[in-house]
Design a protein around this motif. Structure first.
Motif, PDB file in Angstrom:
ATOM      1  N   ARG A 517       0.841  -1.199   0.000  1.00  0.00           N
ATOM      2  CA  ARG A 517       0.000   0.000   0.000  1.00  0.00           C
ATOM      3  C   ARG A 517       0.876   1.249   0.000  1.00  0.00           C
ATOM      4  NH1 ARG A 517      -4.786   1.847   2.593  1.00  0.00           N
ATOM      5  NH2 ARG A 517      -5.160   3.940   1.750  1.00  0.00           N
ATOM      6  N   VAL A 518       0.583   2.176  -0.915  1.00  0.00           N
ATOM      7  CA  VAL A 518       1.339   3.418  -1.026  1.00  0.00           C
ATOM      8  C   VAL A 518       0.477   4.576  -0.552  1.00  0.00           C
ATOM      9  CG1 VAL A 518       2.605   4.958  -2.570  1.00  0.00           C
ATOM     10  CG2 VAL A 518       2.621   2.486  -2.992  1.00  0.00           C
ATOM     11  N   HIS A 519       1.005   5.374   0.374  1.00  0.00           N
ATOM     12  CA  HIS A 519       0.329   6.595   0.849  1.00  0.00           C
ATOM     13  C   HIS A 519       1.141   7.791   0.374  1.00  0.00           C
ATOM     14  CE1 HIS A 519      -1.860   4.042   3.817  1.00  0.00           C
ATOM     15  NE2 HIS A 519      -0.703   3.411   3.878  1.00  0.00           N
ATOM     16  N   ARG A 520       0.490   8.698  -0.324  1.00  0.00           N
ATOM     17  CA  ARG A 520       1.161   9.913  -0.793  1.00  0.00           C
ATOM     18  C   ARG A 520       0.533  11.082  -0.041  1.00  0.00           C
ATOM     19  NH1 ARG A 520      -0.362   6.612  -4.924  1.00  0.00           N
ATOM     20  NH2 ARG A 520       1.358   5.623  -6.108  1.00  0.00           N
ATOM     21  N   MET A 521       1.329  11.749   0.777  1.00  0.00           N
ATOM     22  CA  MET A 521       0.807  12.776   1.685  1.00  0.00           C
ATOM     23  C   MET A 521       1.508  14.102   1.405  1.00  0.00           C
ATOM     24  SD  MET A 521      -0.865  10.407   3.475  1.00  0.00           S
ATOM     25  CE  MET A 521      -1.391  11.130   5.017  1.00  0.00           C
ATOM     26  N   ILE A 522       0.749  15.196   1.504  1.00  0.00           N
ATOM     27  CA  ILE A 522       1.366  16.515   1.459  1.00  0.00           C
ATOM     28  C   ILE A 522       1.478  17.017   2.893  1.00  0.00           C
ATOM     29  CG2 ILE A 522      -0.839  17.719   1.086  1.00  0.00           C
ATOM     30  CD1 ILE A 522       0.834  19.697  -0.674  1.00  0.00           C
ATOM     31  N   GLU A 523       2.645  17.537   3.242  1.00  0.00           N
ATOM     32  CA  GLU A 523       2.886  17.946   4.623  1.00  0.00           C
ATOM     33  C   GLU A 523       2.266  19.316   4.880  1.00  0.00           C
ATOM     34  OE1 GLU A 523       6.949  17.829   5.746  1.00  0.00           O
ATOM     35  OE2 GLU A 523       7.131  15.661   5.516  1.00  0.00           O
ATOM     36  N   ARG A 524       1.675  19.437   6.071  1.00  0.00           N
ATOM     37  CA  ARG A 524       1.129  20.708   6.523  1.00  0.00           C
ATOM     38  C   ARG A 524       1.438  20.870   8.004  1.00  0.00           C
ATOM     39  NH1 ARG A 524       1.361  22.057   2.221  1.00  0.00           N
ATOM     40  NH2 ARG A 524      -0.238  22.692   0.742  1.00  0.00           N
ATOM     41  N   GLN A 525       1.812  22.090   8.384  1.00  0.00           N
ATOM     42  CA  GLN A 525       1.992  22.386   9.800  1.00  0.00           C
ATOM     43  C   GLN A 525       0.730  23.096  10.273  1.00  0.00           C
ATOM     44  OE1 GLN A 525       4.617  21.209  11.448  1.00  0.00           O
ATOM     45  NE2 GLN A 525       5.388  20.313   9.536  1.00  0.00           N
ATOM     46  N   THR A 526       0.765  24.408  10.374  1.00  0.00           N
ATOM     47  CA  THR A 526      -0.437  25.176  10.682  1.00  0.00           C
ATOM     48  C   THR A 526      -0.774  26.000   9.452  1.00  0.00           C
ATOM     49  OG1 THR A 526       0.186  25.307  13.003  1.00  0.00           O
ATOM     50  CG2 THR A 526      -1.474  26.865  12.234  1.00  0.00           C
ATOM     51  N   VAL A 527      -1.835  25.623   8.762  1.00  0.00           N
ATOM     52  CA  VAL A 527      -2.196  26.268   7.502  1.00  0.00           C
ATOM     53  C   VAL A 527      -3.639  26.743   7.584  1.00  0.00           C
ATOM     54  CG1 VAL A 527      -2.417  25.958   5.012  1.00  0.00           C
ATOM     55  CG2 VAL A 527      -0.617  24.763   6.242  1.00  0.00           C
ATOM     56  N   PRO A 528      -3.892  28.027   7.292  1.00  0.00           N
ATOM     57  CA  PRO A 528      -5.284  28.485   7.240  1.00  0.00           C
ATOM     58  C   PRO A 528      -6.079  27.691   6.207  1.00  0.00           C
ATOM     59  CG  PRO A 528      -3.748  30.334   7.182  1.00  0.00           C
ATOM     60  CD  PRO A 528      -2.926  29.100   7.038  1.00  0.00           C
ATOM     61  N   VAL A 529      -7.340  27.445   6.524  1.00  0.00           N
ATOM     62  CA  VAL A 529      -8.181  26.661   5.624  1.00  0.00           C
ATOM     63  C   VAL A 529      -8.238  27.291   4.234  1.00  0.00           C
ATOM     64  CG1 VAL A 529     -10.520  25.837   5.205  1.00  0.00           C
ATOM     65  CG2 VAL A 529      -9.568  25.763   7.517  1.00  0.00           C
ATOM     66  N   ALA A 530      -8.229  28.598   4.176  1.00  0.00           N
ATOM     67  CA  ALA A 530      -8.334  29.277   2.883  1.00  0.00           C
ATOM     68  C   ALA A 530      -7.110  29.059   2.010  1.00  0.00           C
ATOM     69  CB  ALA A 530      -8.549  30.781   3.090  1.00  0.00           C
ATOM     70  N   ASP A 531      -5.969  28.703   2.638  1.00  0.00           N
ATOM     71  CA  ASP A 531      -4.744  28.531   1.869  1.00  0.00           C
ATOM     72  C   ASP A 531      -4.529  27.094   1.409  1.00  0.00           C
ATOM     73  OD1 ASP A 531      -4.221  31.160   2.158  1.00  0.00           O
ATOM     74  OD2 ASP A 531      -2.741  30.952   3.757  1.00  0.00           O
ATOM     75  N   ASP A 532      -5.379  26.152   1.855  1.00  0.00           N
ATOM     76  CA  ASP A 532      -5.182  24.762   1.466  1.00  0.00           C
ATOM     77  C   ASP A 532      -5.781  24.512   0.084  1.00  0.00           C
ATOM     78  OD1 ASP A 532      -4.182  22.291   1.735  1.00  0.00           O
ATOM     79  OD2 ASP A 532      -5.504  21.655   3.363  1.00  0.00           O
ATOM     80  N   MET A 533      -5.444  23.360  -0.508  1.00  0.00           N
ATOM     81  CA  MET A 533      -5.907  23.046  -1.856  1.00  0.00           C
ATOM     82  C   MET A 533      -7.373  22.629  -1.820  1.00  0.00           C
ATOM     83  SD  MET A 533      -2.634  22.002  -1.305  1.00  0.00           S
ATOM     84  CE  MET A 533      -1.018  22.349  -1.998  1.00  0.00           C
ATOM     85  N   PRO A 534      -8.122  23.003  -2.838  1.00  0.00           N
ATOM     86  CA  PRO A 534      -9.507  22.520  -2.912  1.00  0.00           C
ATOM     87  C   PRO A 534      -9.552  21.042  -3.266  1.00  0.00           C
ATOM     88  CG  PRO A 534      -8.943  23.790  -4.863  1.00  0.00           C
ATOM     89  CD  PRO A 534      -7.789  23.931  -3.921  1.00  0.00           C
ATOM     90  N   ILE A 535     -10.630  20.358  -2.835  1.00  0.00           N
ATOM     91  CA  ILE A 535     -10.816  18.945  -3.140  1.00  0.00           C
ATOM     92  C   ILE A 535     -11.564  18.828  -4.458  1.00  0.00           C
ATOM     93  CG2 ILE A 535     -11.914  16.799  -2.388  1.00  0.00           C
ATOM     94  CD1 ILE A 535     -11.493  17.668   0.476  1.00  0.00           C
ATOM     95  N   LYS A 536     -11.036  17.973  -5.333  1.00  0.00           N
ATOM     96  CA  LYS A 536     -11.697  17.732  -6.609  1.00  0.00           C
ATOM     97  C   LYS A 536     -12.921  16.853  -6.387  1.00  0.00           C
ATOM     98  CE  LYS A 536      -7.375  17.746  -9.265  1.00  0.00           C
ATOM     99  NZ  LYS A 536      -6.498  16.927 -10.128  1.00  0.00           N
ATOM    100  N   PRO A 537     -13.956  16.996  -7.201  1.00  0.00           N
ATOM    101  CA  PRO A 537     -15.109  16.085  -7.096  1.00  0.00           C
ATOM    102  C   PRO A 537     -14.689  14.649  -7.336  1.00  0.00           C
ATOM    103  CG  PRO A 537     -15.584  17.973  -8.512  1.00  0.00           C
ATOM    104  CD  PRO A 537     -14.125  18.010  -8.245  1.00  0.00           C
ATOM    105  N   HIS A 538     -15.303  13.725  -6.627  1.00  0.00           N
ATOM    106  CA  HIS A 538     -14.988  12.306  -6.816  1.00  0.00           C
ATOM    107  C   HIS A 538     -15.457  11.886  -8.205  1.00  0.00           C
ATOM    108  CE1 HIS A 538     -14.742   7.978  -6.249  1.00  0.00           C
ATOM    109  NE2 HIS A 538     -14.070   8.219  -5.106  1.00  0.00           N
ATOM    110  N   PRO A 539     -14.617  11.180  -8.958  1.00  0.00           N
ATOM    111  CA  PRO A 539     -14.996  10.845 -10.343  1.00  0.00           C
ATOM    112  C   PRO A 539     -16.238   9.976 -10.456  1.00  0.00           C
ATOM    113  CG  PRO A 539     -13.021   9.653  -9.635  1.00  0.00           C
ATOM    114  CD  PRO A 539     -13.285  10.697  -8.587  1.00  0.00           C
ATOM    115  N   GLU A 540     -16.599   9.234  -9.381  1.00  0.00           N
ATOM    116  CA  GLU A 540     -17.764   8.363  -9.452  1.00  0.00           C
ATOM    117  C   GLU A 540     -19.034   9.032  -8.929  1.00  0.00           C
ATOM    118  OE1 GLU A 540     -16.809   4.828  -7.364  1.00  0.00           O
ATOM    119  OE2 GLU A 540     -15.172   4.236  -8.720  1.00  0.00           O
ATOM    120  N   ILE A 541     -18.912  10.278  -8.464  1.00  0.00           N
ATOM    121  CA  ILE A 541     -20.078  10.999  -7.943  1.00  0.00           C
ATOM    122  C   ILE A 541     -20.408  12.137  -8.893  1.00  0.00           C
ATOM    123  CG2 ILE A 541     -20.985  12.353  -6.020  1.00  0.00           C
ATOM    124  CD1 ILE A 541     -19.076  10.863  -4.186  1.00  0.00           C
ATOM    125  N   PRO A 542     -21.610  12.179  -9.438  1.00  0.00           N
ATOM    126  CA  PRO A 542     -21.957  13.236 -10.397  1.00  0.00           C
ATOM    127  C   PRO A 542     -22.025  14.611  -9.723  1.00  0.00           C
ATOM    128  CG  PRO A 542     -23.874  11.906  -9.869  1.00  0.00           C
ATOM    129  CD  PRO A 542     -22.712  11.230  -9.203  1.00  0.00           C
TER     130      PRO A 542
END
Length: 542
Positions: A517-542
């Motif tokens: 099993r491979v886990h690919r993680m982006i590191e974050r310390q203390t990051v404001p919510v507005a500065d984090d990356m948006p989540i893409k829609p799940h490809p199986e959910i319209p």
């Protein structure tokens, strides 16, 4: 129809024939220039160490700038890099010729322009050497490298003699002017060459990262470290003859500029013989045996030159030295090329050249000081003793065999579909890979993981570690970091087919369901919510 000699197979490439012929002319001009510079320094300098510094000024730029030039060779169009280098050398040679004609040359000014020409050589060499793999097939690389050595030494056999006669007839200025003209055929051949750099889906690696990647690759490649270390030692010892040959011609055999050219020509004749023997020796002997032959033969020749007071005897003693020079240096070069994948070959060759020419620059300085303090014969005897030590070191650090590794990209990696909207420069990225290993397989697993660590770090991973679960000892987690997402992708595309065995052995030891099993993680310390990356829609959910 008779079978073509393996040595001549690279000539089947029209581009290789064109460039090789142009390099031949350029080498002739460079060797004539070297005769002019060496003899002019012997004529205007007041100390013997200044004469040896001509060789240092030629080789020192390669030691200083070669690694940067290697990064340029791997990152940019090699043809354009070589054109810039040839233009720089041509301008420096024209300026040197003009100053010599005007009678304005001083010892330090001569060293300055010799240094500039050396800078052009430092920029040119990694791109030219790395281009061998672009011009001929991988199986023909050893022959192409040998032919390159032959091109240089073919001209060494006649160029110094021509240079000596030219200097004796019209002075060093004529030699400098002829060298300036000799760049024209190579510049024309490079303009005509149709090479274009292969496009890449990844952005160009930043220059500082490209340099550090090359250093890291070599540092994690034990075979390359062995070759580079032995090449450095050979350079320190073997340069003694070339650095002190003007003094040998002037003081030991009481000759003139023509004598100096004749002695250099004898060295070149021997080098051609070494090139012709190289293929046969590679088939009959191990790489380490050839390296020891090179070290010991050169050392014996240095001792013979030190004791000779006759021009004909010195010329004969220089021939085996020339053969040993080509046998050793072409072996080192070929070993580096065949041990390095294409993405980093320019940097690996540049590090090899930095070590070799750095050794030559250091040796030129050392033997010049010894010659000034004692005499040229003593310096040559000391150099011969050092070369004997270099041969003995092979008992512990042997040159690896020329094995035809498959260093083409493995191409098993598929970039995963991410739910976070990452930019290519997003990071840092932490990767975790989970394995389930039976207790009885732990020793084998750790042995394979040691190889895995070397490959990971060699290809760009940082902070590699191996973790074991305290509550479930059969669970192991490999972790490492890369600075950005694009560097993670680049890291995975660098894996070669020769590396596949390591991962296949890990898969065979893994007892879990499916692949690790491979886990690919982006590191974050203390990051404001507005500065984090948006989540893409799940490809199986319209």
């Amino acid at each position: 129809m008779p079978q073509q000699s393996p040595l001549l197979r690279p000539f089947r490439s029209a581009d290789f024939r064109l460039l090789w012929s142009a390099v031949l002319v350029s080498n002739l001009g460079g060797l004539i220039q070297a005769v002019g510079a060496g003899w002019m320094m012997a004529s205007i300098a007041t100390s013997d160490d200044m004469v040896a510094l001509v060789q240092t000024a030629t080789t020192l730029p390669i030691m200083i700038f070669s690694l940067a030039a290697g990064a340029l060779a791997d990152s940019f169009d090699r043809r354009r890099v070589m054109l810039v280098a040839q233009g720089l050398m041509m301008v420096a040679s024209v300026a040197l010729a003009v100053l010599a004609i005007q009678g304005w040359i001083t010892p330090w000014l001569l060293l300055f322009f010799t240094f500039l020409i050396g800078c052009g050589t430092a920029l040119h060499n990694p791109s030219w050497q790395a281009s061998i793999g672009d011009l001929v097939s991988r199986s023909d690389i050893p022959s192409a490298v040998t032919l390159n050595s032959m091109a240089f030494n073919l001209m060494r056999s006649i160029g110094p003699a021509i240079g000596g006669l030219l200097v004796a007839a019209v002075g060093a200025a004529g030699a400098f002017a002829l060298n300036a003209v000799s760049y024209v055929p190579l510049i024309a051949a490079l303009v005509r060459w149709g090479y274009r750099r292969q496009p890449s889906a990844l952005p160009r690696e930043a220059f500082p990262h490209a340099v550090s990647s090359g250093l890291r690759f070599v540092a994690m490649s034990p075979n390359l470290l062995t070759v580079i270390g032995r090449a450095f030692l050979f350079g320190v010892g073997a340069v003694s003859i070339l650095a002190l040959l003007p003094l040998v011609a002037r003081d030991l055999v009481a000759g003139n500029a023509a004598t100096f050219g004749l002695l250099l020509g004898s060295f070149g004749v021997g080098a051609i013989g070494g090139a012709l023997l190289s293929t046969r020796l590679r088939n009959a002997c191990t790489s380490e045996t050839i390296a020891r032959i090179g070290f010991l033969t050169f050392g014996i020749s240095a001792a013979l030159v030190a004791g000779s007071r006759q021009t004909w005897l010195t010329a004969l003693a220089l021939m085996p030295a020339g053969a040993a020079w080509v046998l050793a240096l072409s072996l080192f070069n070929v070993t580096v090329q065949l041990s390095t994948p294409r993405w980093v070959v320019g940097r690996a060759l540049s590090i090899y050249q930095t070590a070799t020419f750095g050794g030559m620059a250091l040796g030129s300085w050392i033997w010049g000081l010894v010659a000034a303090a004692r005499d040229p014969s003593t310096a040559l005897l000391y150099a011969g003793a050092l070369l004997a030590v270099g041969a003995a070191i092979g008992l512990r650090y042997a040159i690896p065999a020329l094995v035809a590794l498959d260093l083409d990209p493995l191409d098993r990696f598929k970039e995963p579909e991410l739910r976070l909207d990452l930019a290519s420069r997003s990071g840092p990225i932490m990767v975790l890979v989970d394995y389930e290993i039976a207790i009885e397989d732990v020793p084998a697993f750790l042995a394979v993981m040691a190889e895995r660590r070397r490959v990971r770090i060699r290809d760009g991973a940082r902070q590699w570690s191996l973790l074991r679960d305290l509550e479930n000892p059969e669970v192991w987690t490999e972790t490492y970091h890369v600075p950005t997402w694009v560097e993670y992708v680049r890291h995975n595309t660098r894996r070669t087919k020769a590396d596949a065995d390591v991962y296949d052995r890990l898969l065979a030891l893994h007892r879990g369901v499916g692949r690790p099993r491979v886990h690919r993680m982006i590191e974050r310390q203390t990051v404001p919510v507005a500065d984090d990356m948006p989540i893409k829609p799940h490809p199986e959910i319209p």
